[in-house]
Enzyme design. Sequence first.
Site, PDB file in Angstrom:
ATOM      1  N   THR A 130       0.829  -1.204   0.000  1.00  0.00           N
ATOM      2  CA  THR A 130       0.000   0.000   0.000  1.00  0.00           C
ATOM      3  C   THR A 130       0.862   1.252   0.000  1.00  0.00           C
ATOM      4  OG1 THR A 130      -1.683  -1.180   1.222  1.00  0.00           O
ATOM      5  CG2 THR A 130      -1.706   1.197   1.432  1.00  0.00           C
ATOM      6  N   GLY A 155      -0.872  -3.268   5.785  1.00  0.00           N
ATOM      7  CA  GLY A 155      -1.745  -4.382   6.119  1.00  0.00           C
ATOM      8  C   GLY A 155      -2.372  -4.245   7.495  1.00  0.00           C
TER       9      GLY A 155
END
Length: 577
Positions: free
Chosen positions: A384, A467
């Site tokens: 991400t 995460g």
Amino acid sequence: MRVNYTYLGLVSLFCLLFLGIATAQGDREVGLNFASRSEVIGENGMVATSVPLATQIGLDVLKNGGNAIDAAIAANAATGLMEPTGNGIGGDLFALIWHEDSQEVYALNASGRSPINLSYNQLMKELKKINQNSIPPDHLLSVSVPGTVDGWFELHQRFGKTSMKKLLSPAIDYAKNGFPVTEAIAAAWSRSVPFLKNQPGAFTETFSIDGRGPEKGEIFKNPDLGNTLQLIANQGRDAFYKGEIAEKIDQWMKENKGYLTSTDLANHQSEWVDPISTNYRGYQVYQVGGNAQGTAVLQMLNILENYPLMEMGFGTSATLHAFIETKKLVYEDRAKHYADPDFHQIPMEVLLSKQYAKERGELITNQAMNDQSSGVDVLEDGDTIFLTTADKDGNMVALIQSNFRGMGTGFVVPGTGFSFQNRGELFSTDPNHPNVYAPGKRPFHTIIPGLVTKDGKGIFTYGNMGGAYQPIGHVSILTNIIDFGMNIQEAGDAPRWNHSGSSQPTDKLHKKTNSKGKVYVESNIPYQTVRELKNKGHRVEVGNSFFGRYQGIMKDLNKNVYFGASESRVDGQAAGF
């Protein structure tokens, strides 16, 4: 030869005093010893991203009259190209915006839904064929509608100033002409290629150089992505969801027995949602709830507010124990209740209540818990990137975007230049679970942006992607600033901790965690602290974990300047003017 150590010591002391360095300062002239550098300061605007070139693109947008929303879109387009190991237009997006004119916080959920023509029963048949009980990340079953492009246009339509053509132009140029790959991204890229190069589609042709990932400093081009972005710039979001790109996706999925169709793409729509929040010691902390895990940040803060953290001290075993046990409790609620609110009535009022936090916190003792479960009855009916921007008018954006697992599925439709996310992996297959797979449903999401107001004014946008670590990271950053008095760069540089072993939103509904899990700490946590945690019953390991990636911008309302910070452990950059 005999050395006069007293004389040498006096000389050394004189030199230190002459240079104006106080010995008490340690390794730095100012600030805490573990700080990697000073904050960046700017009066007219600030951008912080995980890729320095993307930061510069965002900064150029601000200098040319664009606002924070424009800068965030342009920077995200660039990170999708330059950091495909974490994000891209095949993934999803969430954003929080402080809008100065309206004095309001806005939240955008730009996450995609599962294919309409894949039923739960058909999913289970497909899983049985491949001898799996859950959705694997490298299978077409894990592909959901990519929401990022629609998210850009929703943000732009509501708040943007600069044309989308101009905002996407820098990423298009870099895609066609090439960019130098940064160090940490090159390492992650090289790790990903061997796992994904045999996937159906054009992954190898798109994302490798002679079958390998690019090296640090090597120039990389992605002309297919440049063409895709050019189509989007010229024709708008419909080019992706209804036009040429959608048609390519639909045809490729049919040829490869995937379930995503042009109908799924055409039906996609991002959603402006009410942000959720809690007050922590006078600061209003905002998150995106629903199918994202932002609720966990607020739940953890509500429990920790009952502890005198400032007196307990940063990084002490007492403080870390409180953090770890709080995480254990909250993550049991996370595993049982966080899901698409269109399909499940989330007991948000209970989860975010101060009374519930007090009751849950009373379960914490001076020893590590071995047995946890959710404190709310389940309602059975029902890698991400993060970037942040701020402009001269006071607008601030916290934007997070992801493929989920690194480079996603590795499924690349030839000619498009991007990989699909595998976010569908995070559905549960338990038919009684709120997060169970269903057609047209948004899966549980780990990616969360953060925003803080003080006395009704937006002051801090931040994120710490990674995460399941992200709520831990958010809470650590905020307590480092609010409780321990760190500046926003020190707050990100401070030694970190993580904990594994909690229940997951993909587990069986009534699974009960019967384990202490494992605590991981960075190597600069003193071993005396590690020993004390072990004495409290924790299993502790130094290193060997992922501790997130951070960016942040804070507005000093008195001085009327922005402070910027970025992750010192990898490639990021904060810059202002």
